[in-house]
Design a protein around this motif. Sequence first.
Motif, PDB file in Angstrom:
ATOM      1  N   TRP A 116      13.064   9.379 -10.828  1.00  9.69           N
ATOM      2  CA  TRP A 116      12.078  10.323  -9.965  1.00  9.69           C
ATOM      3  C   TRP A 116      12.961  11.434  -9.521  1.00  9.69           C
ATOM      4  O   TRP A 116      14.178  11.050  -9.324  1.00  9.69           O
ATOM      5  CB  TRP A 116      11.793   9.235  -8.946  1.00  9.69           C
ATOM      6  N   THR A 152      13.422   3.991 -15.227  1.00 10.18           N
ATOM      7  CA  THR A 152      12.594   4.845 -14.368  1.00 10.18           C
ATOM      8  C   THR A 152      13.353   5.830 -13.521  1.00 10.18           C
ATOM      9  O   THR A 152      14.283   5.456 -12.784  1.00 10.18           O
ATOM     10  CB  THR A 152      11.632   4.035 -13.711  1.00 10.18           C
ATOM     11  N   ALA A 186       5.016   5.889  -2.213  1.00  8.07           N
ATOM     12  CA  ALA A 186       3.894   6.492  -2.832  1.00  8.07           C
ATOM     13  C   ALA A 186       4.395   7.563  -3.709  1.00  8.07           C
ATOM     14  O   ALA A 186       3.648   7.953  -4.776  1.00  8.07           O
ATOM     15  CB  ALA A 186       3.147   7.594  -1.712  1.00  8.07           C
ATOM     16  N   TRP A 187       5.880   8.099  -3.570  1.00  7.13           N
ATOM     17  CA  TRP A 187       6.515   8.739  -4.699  1.00  7.13           C
ATOM     18  C   TRP A 187       7.228   8.124  -5.392  1.00  7.13           C
ATOM     19  O   TRP A 187       8.023   8.853  -6.200  1.00  7.13           O
ATOM     20  CB  TRP A 187       7.312   9.651  -3.638  1.00  7.13           C
ATOM     21  N   LEU A 188       7.210   6.863  -5.867  1.00  8.59           N
ATOM     22  CA  LEU A 188       7.882   6.234  -6.701  1.00  8.59           C
ATOM     23  C   LEU A 188       6.975   5.231  -7.850  1.00  8.59           C
ATOM     24  O   LEU A 188       6.984   4.423  -7.723  1.00  8.59           O
ATOM     25  CB  LEU A 188       8.761   5.207  -5.929  1.00  8.59           C
ATOM     26  N   PRO A 189       6.022   6.001  -8.457  1.00  6.95           N
ATOM     27  CA  PRO A 189       5.274   5.447  -9.457  1.00  6.95           C
ATOM     28  C   PRO A 189       6.059   4.758 -10.400  1.00  6.95           C
ATOM     29  O   PRO A 189       7.229   5.362 -10.964  1.00  6.95           O
ATOM     30  CB  PRO A 189       4.503   6.519 -10.115  1.00  6.95           C
ATOM     31  N   GLY A 190       5.645   3.596 -10.763  1.00  8.50           N
ATOM     32  CA  GLY A 190       6.437   2.835 -11.815  1.00  8.50           C
ATOM     33  C   GLY A 190       7.523   1.806 -11.132  1.00  8.50           C
ATOM     34  O   GLY A 190       8.179   1.075 -11.866  1.00  8.50           O
ATOM     35  N   TRP A 191       7.479   1.778  -9.951  1.00  5.95           N
ATOM     36  CA  TRP A 191       8.286   0.926  -8.958  1.00  5.95           C
ATOM     37  C   TRP A 191       7.898  -0.505  -9.442  1.00  5.95           C
ATOM     38  O   TRP A 191       8.719  -1.460  -9.551  1.00  5.95           O
ATOM     39  CB  TRP A 191       8.261   1.063  -7.676  1.00  5.95           C
ATOM     40  N   THR A 192       6.519  -0.903  -9.597  1.00  2.00           N
ATOM     41  CA  THR A 192       6.214  -2.148  -9.995  1.00  2.00           C
ATOM     42  C   THR A 192       6.579  -2.731 -11.148  1.00  2.00           C
ATOM     43  O   THR A 192       7.038  -3.863 -11.077  1.00  2.00           O
ATOM     44  CB  THR A 192       4.364  -2.413  -9.814  1.00  2.00           C
ATOM     45  N   ARG A 193       6.420  -2.026 -12.068  1.00  2.00           N
ATOM     46  CA  ARG A 193       6.993  -2.319 -13.501  1.00  2.00           C
ATOM     47  C   ARG A 193       8.498  -2.613 -13.482  1.00  2.00           C
ATOM     48  O   ARG A 193       9.037  -3.499 -14.061  1.00  2.00           O
ATOM     49  CB  ARG A 193       6.672  -1.330 -14.308  1.00  2.00           C
ATOM     50  N   ASP A 226       0.719  -1.252   0.068  1.00  3.07           N
ATOM     51  CA  ASP A 226      -0.010   0.108   0.105  1.00  3.07           C
ATOM     52  C   ASP A 226       1.017   1.164  -0.121  1.00  3.07           C
ATOM     53  O   ASP A 226       1.471   1.489   1.044  1.00  3.07           O
ATOM     54  CB  ASP A 226      -0.812  -0.062   1.162  1.00  3.07           C
ATOM     55  N   ASP A 227       0.967   1.650  -1.160  1.00  5.47           N
ATOM     56  CA  ASP A 227       2.030   2.878  -1.371  1.00  5.47           C
ATOM     57  C   ASP A 227       2.020   4.106  -0.290  1.00  5.47           C
ATOM     58  O   ASP A 227       2.794   4.811   0.172  1.00  5.47           O
ATOM     59  CB  ASP A 227       2.180   3.490  -2.849  1.00  5.47           C
TER      60      ASP A 227
END
Length: 335
Positions: A159, A157, A120-127, A29-30
């Motif tokens: 940030w 990626t 929460a500030w790392l969008p794309g971490w999952t990819r 849960d980010d």
Amino acid sequence: MRPMKDDVIPIAPVADVHRTVMEAAASADDAHAALALVVDTEGSTYVRAGAMALFDGQGGQVGWLSGGCLEPEIETRALAAAQAGQVDWMELDTRADEDLLSGSAVGCRGRLLLALLPLAWLPGWTRAVEAWRDGTDLELTLRSVGEQRIALGLGQTDWRLPSTPVPGQVQAGVRLLLKAPPRMVLFGAGPETPWLLPLLRDAGWVITLVERRPRWSPDTGVTPMPDHWEARTPAAGVMQPSVAGADAALVMHHNFELDREALEALAASDIPFIGLLGPRRRRDDLFRLLPAAAVSALGKRLRSPVGLDLGGRGAQAIALSIAAQLQAWHHGRVA
């Protein structure tokens, strides 16, 4: 992050990234989770640069950075970083004499520098984690881009995050190479499989099971679910993309003909570690039925019988002996 040059900032390889932490961070849960990343160490420490631990904000923790003494303090700071939406830098130094008997009383003389990252500030971490699990090495980079800004990169990626003051050794940049997890292909399931697969997975291996016999289908619940399941013959299984580039293979059908077929197929592969379950006499019988070229091609790649001699009998002991040998081989401790 792309302008960083190899001759300016050396890259430190990380040979043993914990798969469970990476994947837990990818599914966390980010809004409440934070990742504690070891950026630098000095002296006697439980981990080295590149180690990670996840704190999910609900009392959950995946991964360890000490023997348990330092984690409560790290968790408090990590969750505060998640709430604040910024990178926080944390130094833990237990090199002084008084640290042996006071405070957390770790008993080790070492220093850890941690970067506490708000997911929460790392969008794309999952990819990025999915690409890593699928076999892509990832470069993780950090450097200062202002007094209270940090540039963070993972693979392709990037940030830019707010940060507490960046330590001096991070100003120029830090680079870590996160090696993709080792890949195992298991030809045949049996009594050892329910014990072996969790051991290998927890040690970081990505596992493909080649097994088409209904009794050992993962769908039955008898065999644990691997990362990839190929319901094929051994000869067909070797040709599958999930098997290509595997680091190790185990042949353990408990079936003479299926093992013979798997060994012949593996002889034409480039897999450097091939383990065969069963006594030497059984291996010799299999060799008599294999083409001479296949026997020669297996050569020193074949470990038979597979597993270290740890003592004990039965499925659990066999699984432990195989996992121990693979752990030692993967880290260069045995040939």
